[in-house]
Structure formats: structure tokens, C-alpha cells
Design an enzyme around this catalytic site. Structure first.
Site, PDB file in Angstrom:
ATOM      1  N   LYS A  90      34.063  44.140  50.531  1.00 21.38           N
ATOM      2  CA  LYS A  90      34.557  44.610  48.854  1.00 21.38           C
ATOM      3  C   LYS A  90      35.708  44.086  48.276  1.00 21.38           C
ATOM      4  CE  LYS A  90      35.228  45.496  44.882  1.00 21.38           C
ATOM      5  NZ  LYS A  90      35.190  44.522  43.945  1.00 21.38           N
ATOM      6  N   GLN A 111      42.842  43.219  52.726  1.00 17.11           N
ATOM      7  CA  GLN A 111      41.782  43.755  51.938  1.00 17.11           C
ATOM      8  C   GLN A 111      41.645  45.163  53.301  1.00 17.11           C
ATOM      9  OE1 GLN A 111      41.588  42.705  48.212  1.00 17.11           O
ATOM     10  NE2 GLN A 111      40.731  44.388  48.346  1.00 17.11           N
ATOM     11  N   LYS A 114      43.798  47.567  53.112  1.00 13.70           N
ATOM     12  CA  LYS A 114      44.086  48.066  51.632  1.00 13.70           C
ATOM     13  C   LYS A 114      43.012  49.180  50.929  1.00 13.70           C
ATOM     14  CE  LYS A 114      45.512  45.122  49.030  1.00 13.70           C
ATOM     15  NZ  LYS A 114      44.799  44.463  47.540  1.00 13.70           N
ATOM     16  N   LYS A 126      36.971  38.634  51.069  1.00 16.92           N
ATOM     17  CA  LYS A 126      37.796  37.944  50.485  1.00 16.92           C
ATOM     18  C   LYS A 126      37.046  36.058  49.992  1.00 16.92           C
ATOM     19  CE  LYS A 126      41.594  38.139  46.995  1.00 16.92           C
ATOM     20  NZ  LYS A 126      41.894  39.431  46.655  1.00 16.92           N
ATOM     21  N   GLY A 165      37.548  40.190  40.654  1.00 17.01           N
ATOM     22  CA  GLY A 165      38.556  39.038  40.270  1.00 17.01           C
ATOM     23  C   GLY A 165      40.116  39.127  40.584  1.00 17.01           C
ATOM     24  N   ASP A 166      40.381  37.830  41.221  1.00 19.69           N
ATOM     25  CA  ASP A 166      42.225  38.059  41.897  1.00 19.69           C
ATOM     26  C   ASP A 166      42.715  36.691  41.175  1.00 19.69           C
ATOM     27  OD1 ASP A 166      43.733  38.158  44.612  1.00 19.69           O
ATOM     28  OD2 ASP A 166      43.682  36.578  44.200  1.00 19.69           O
ATOM     29  N   THR A 210      45.731  47.527  38.632  1.00 20.18           N
ATOM     30  CA  THR A 210      46.443  46.931  39.219  1.00 20.18           C
ATOM     31  C   THR A 210      47.555  47.121  39.653  1.00 20.18           C
ATOM     32  OG1 THR A 210      44.837  45.578  40.462  1.00 20.18           O
ATOM     33  CG2 THR A 210      46.791  45.150  41.424  1.00 20.18           C
ATOM     34  N   ASN A 241      47.300  39.061  35.418  1.00 19.44           N
ATOM     35  CA  ASN A 241      46.938  40.418  34.986  1.00 19.44           C
ATOM     36  C   ASN A 241      47.814  41.460  35.248  1.00 19.44           C
ATOM     37  OD1 ASN A 241      44.883  42.222  37.182  1.00 19.44           O
ATOM     38  ND2 ASN A 241      44.322  42.487  34.754  1.00 19.44           N
ATOM     39  N   SER A 379      38.764  49.853  41.039  1.00 16.79           N
ATOM     40  CA  SER A 379      36.650  48.467  41.569  1.00 16.79           C
ATOM     41  C   SER A 379      35.901  49.761  41.851  1.00 16.79           C
ATOM     42  CB  SER A 379      36.742  48.002  42.054  1.00 16.79           C
ATOM     43  OG  SER A 379      38.121  46.168  41.281  1.00 16.79           O
TER      44      SER A 379
END
Ligand code: NDP
Ligand code: 2IT
Length: 448
Positions: A90, A111, A114, A126, A165-166, A210, A241, A379
């Protein structure tokens, strides 16, 4: 440094010498894991560090697409499936000309820790491409996203890998990607992507998550000093964002945000970016896709193409643009100007020397993998809702997000105390995230 840790670090540098941001991310984590590695010899015995720094799988592919003149263009796409010990891979997709394998390895590695901290069952990943969405028409972005998914679809799925997204990937891109996935596979309503539009499976609050989460985390840090957001002056960088919704939450909590930026420059609005001005920024950035300079022209405030907002006097700094955007000099300026708390909305925005400066000055400093975990947490909540085929209300999702951020703060804080450096959120978040992944890897055998 412990010799086991050092040998793992030297190993990654030797194998991939041209991936400096990846080395930086790994070093920051490894250094702080030392007390846990010493306390529990099993991690060395089971070669956990060697395994955890190595992605399970790297997928690289070509992405041909046609531009507005019918000319064939070519970009490179990646998906780094880093660690699946605690759940499906993810993590976000980044579209930016600077994207390389090394950059995505840094982000996928971060990630993994996290996602573990969120308490939800999500592994780390990622992906992205060196495609530059800036200046492209909607049709060009659609062509690119469709071609990207023509390859990506075989590697993703609700029980395999769930991108989101990123940088450079927002609602528009996720919509095109999801549309292409449905066309290619004839699978509909599965949670193969998060950050989907509200009308086709997206969770309420995911766009806000976020930025909101970063501010919730800062609130928790301030509470440890019996302080809160009210009346605080805040500097935010970026205007995408994360920056937009961090600004919104700060304002809702009675703080005043005085800066925003993009890759061309930054604005200083001493009166504060209130809800009305923020709505203008959202239209500028998300609809008109303009530059932050236009804010200065419209609202008659200062704009600079040089330097950064970190030269301003503020109580709270929320770097929310990109990696390594706060250097040592800027960190020193923030400290000299009396900053109380720094919350990383972006991934690894502060260089290691800047982090040291904050920690030495006893500034409340929240690393990205804790502070910006609200995005991926929500998410995870989108995945849960899609599985239930049901939606929670705004208030329900926001309450769950808030609780997750409170929990992450508690894990980071209590872990830092347990491992001998109370209030060191870097150590607390790294060890807190690591233990769950490492113990799961051991439990599932050496092939995991
Ligand atoms: P967006 O694409 O929405 O916005 C990115 C912002 O950062 C833009 O203002 C952009 O300016 C600026 N920026 C990007 N690259 C650079 C650069 N090299 N130098 C200076 N400014 C730059 O992305 P997000 O807001 O989603 O992401 C921001 C950060 O937050 C990233 O580090 C991302 O990894 C992290 N993050 C995002 C999450 C999410 O849910 N979206 C979750 C957790 C972390 P310009 O338009 O000029 O390029
Ligand atoms: O860096 C990140 O946590 C993200 N870009 C969000 C990832 C996600 O899967 O929501």
C-alpha cells in the site's frame, strides 16, 4: 554505530551507490533502531534488517502515450512492492520528472514503517513515473494514465497492492487510473485504488486526511507541553493536497497560516490565509492549475522566487512540499525565530542536520512517517468501507482518523520513553513501526 547495523547500511550503499535519498532514509531508521536491535538479538539472528531494507519486488515498465499533436511520448513507470508482512502492499503513486527507482525506494521504505504505525493491515509500497503532469492537457494526462494502467493492472488488486495519490497524483489522475482498471479487468467496485472520487467508492475525508492528520499530530505534541494550536502562527510550504488541508485545519483550530509555496517561489500573507483565501488557492491549484505567485498578485502580498518560508517568524512549521526542502540553515533560522513545533506533512522534508538542530533545541519534531500517516490511514478506512460496501459519514471518518493520529502519537511517545529517549519522536516512530513488521516477518518464516 552497532556493527550489525553498520554492515547493513554499507551493504545497501554498495549494492545501489547511486540512490542517495534511499541511503538517507535507511540511515535515519537504522540509527534509531539500535536500542531495539541490542535488546532483542532475534532480529539479527533472523536477518531482519537485511531483509527489511530490500524491496520484495521492483516492477519497471515503459509507458508510451500520445500527446496533443499525436506524437508518441515515452516515460518510465515503476511500482516498488516493499513489504507485505502485515498486509497488501500500500502506498502512493508519484508523477514528477525527478522520479527514479532510488527515490521510490526511499518512499516505499518509509511507507512500510508508516503503515505499520497506523495500526491497520497494510504493507508498504510506492510507485510512479518521471512523467511531468505540469502543462499537460486533461486528455494528455488521461492518455498517460490509461497507458500506465495497461501495465500496472496485472500487479495490483485489493488483496495484492493498492496504490493511491502522492505528488502529481490527485483526484483527476486516480479517476483516469480507476476508469482504465475497470475497462481492462471488468472488475468493478474493488478497492484497487484509494483516493477515488466520492461517487465511485472514495471515502469522505480522504482528500483532507493527510493535512488534517498532520495538524492532529501536532496538537498531540503540543498537549505534552500543555499547549494548543489557538493563536499560533504557522508556516506551511507547498500548496498542493497536503498543504491545503493542513492550512484548513490550522485555521479551524484558531491558528494563523502565513505562508504557502510551490516549486517556483513562496508567498507571505501576514494577515493569514483564511477560509475564503484558501478556497481561492484550491481553485487556483486544483482547477486552474496556476502558480502561487498569482496569490500574491491577487491579494497584494509579498512573493519571493528565492529563499523559503522558513525565514519567517512562526510558532509552528509544517513542511508539506517535498523531500529535503528544509536545510540546516533554515532549521537554525526557525529555531532562532522561536519555533515550538515542526510537523512533517511531506515525506522526509528536513535534511538530517536540520532534524538534529530541532532536537537539540528541544523543538517538538514529528517525522513524516508519524505526522503524515493520516493520509494512508484514511486510505485504509476507504479499503474497509469498500469491503463493507457501505460508507461512513464525514464525522465518522474524521473521528476515526483523529483517533488513529492520537494512537500514533501515543505509540511514538511511549516507545521513545521505553527505549530511553523520551520525546524523541524519530526513535519512537521508527522502533514503533519496526517491531510489528519485524515480528510478523519472523512469525511467518524466513521466506517472508
Ligand atoms: P501535490 O502534488 O498535491 O503538491 C505538491 C506541492 O509541493 C506543490 O505545491 C508542488 O509545487 C510542491 N513541490 C513538489 N515538488 C517540489 C520540489 N521539488 N521543490 C519545491 N516544491 C515542490 O502533492 P501532495 O500535497 O500530495 O504531497 C506533498 C508531500 O506530502 C510529498 O512529500 C508527499 O510524498 C507527501 N505526502 C502526501 C500524502 C497524500 O495523501 N497526498 C500522504 C503523505 C505524505 P509545484 O506544483 O510547483 O510542483
Ligand atoms: O506518502 C503517503 O503516505 C501517501 N502518499 C499516501 C499513500 C496512500 O496509500 O494513501
Amino acid at each position: 554505530m552497532d556493527s550489525y547495523i553498520e554492515s547493513v547500511y554499507e551493504g545497501i550503499k554498495e549494492k545501489d551507490p547511486d540512490q542517495p535519498v534511499f541511503h538517507q532514509a535507511v540511515l535515519e531508521v537504522l540509527e534509531t533502531l539500535e536500542p531495539a536491535i541490542k535488546k532483542f538479538p532475534k532480529y539479527k539472528e533472523f536477518a531482519i534488517l537485511e531483509r527489511i531494507v530490500e524491496p520484495e519486488r521492483i516492477i519497471q515498465f515503459r509507458i508510451p502515450w500520445k500527446d496533443r499533436d499525436g506524437i508518441i511520448q515515452l516515460n518510465r513507470g515503476f511500482r516498488i512492492q516493499y513489504n507485505s508482512a502485515i498486509g497488501p502492499y500500500k502506498g502512493g503513486l508519484r508523477l514528477h520528472p525527478s522520479v527514479t527507482q532510488g527515490l521510490l525506494k526511499f518512499l516505499g521504505f518509509e511507507q512500510t514503517f508508516k503503515n505499520s504505525l497506523t495500526g491497520l493491515p497494510m504493507g508498504g509500497a510506492k510507485g510512479g513515473s518521471d512523467f511531468n503532469p505540469k502543462g499537460k492537457t486533461d486528455s494528455e494526462v488521461e492518455n498517460f494514465c490509461t497507458s500506465f494502467m495497461m501495465e500496472l493492472y496485472r500487479h495490483v488488486g485489493q488483496f495484492i497492492d493498492v496504490p493511491a495519490g502522492d505528488i502529481g497524483v490527485g483526484a483527476r489522475e486516480i479517476g483516469y487510473l480507476y476508469g482504465a482498471y475497470g475497462k481492462i479487468t471488468n472488475l468493478h467496485g474493488t478497492c484497487v485504488l484509494t483516493g477515488k472520487g466520492r461517487t465511485f467508492g472514495g471515502s469522505l475525508i480522504r482528500p483532507e486526511a493527510t493535512g488534517y492528520g498532520t495538524v492532529y499530530f501536532v496538537q498531540e505534541m503540543l498537549k505534552t507541553r500543555k499547549d494548543d494550536m489557538k493563536g499560533k502562527t504557522v508556516c506551511v510550504s507547498g500548496s498542493g493536497n497536503v498543504a491545503q488541508f493542513a492550512t484548513e485545519k490550522c485555521t479551524q483550530l484558531g491558528a494563523k497560516v502565513i505562508s504557502l509555496s510551490d516549486s517556483s517561489g513562496w508567498i507571505h500573507d501576514p494577515d493569514g490565509i483564511d477560509a475564503k483565501k484558501l478556497a481561492w488557492v484550491m481553485d487556483l491549484k486544483n482547477v486552474r492549475r496556476g502558480r502561487i505567485k498569482e496569490y500574491a498578485e491577487h491579494f497584494k502580498v509579498d512573493y519571493s522566487a528565492k529563499g523559503s518560508p522558513w525565514s519567517l517568524k512562526c510558532d509552528i512549521s509544517l513542511p508539506s512540499a517535498t523531500q529535503n526542502e528544509v536545510d540546516a540553515k533554515e532549521a537554525k533560522a526557525l529555531v532562532d525565530n522561536g519555533v515550538i513545533a515542526v510537523g512533517e506533512g511531506a515525506n522526509m522534508p528536513c535534511v538530517p542536520e536540520a532534524v538534529e538542530i530541532f532536537q537539540e533545541a528541544k523543538v517538538l519534531y514529528a517525522p513524516g512517517k508519524a505526522a503524515n500517516a493520516g493520509g494512508v490511514s484514511t486510505s485504509g478506512l476507504e479499503m474497509a468501507q469498500n469491503s463493507m460496501r457501505f460508507f461512513w459519514t464525514r464525522e465518522e471518518v474524521d473521528a476515526k482518523l483523529h483517533q488513529i493520529m492520537v494512537n500514533i502519537h501515543q505509540i511514538a511517545y511511549e516507545t521513545s520513553e521505553k527505549f530511553g529517549d523520551k520525546g524523541n519522536y524519530v526513535l519512537g516512530a521508527n522502533i514503533g513501526g519496526f517491531l510489528k513488521v519485524a515480528d510478523s516477518m519472523i512469525a511467518m518464516g524466513y521466506l517472508s
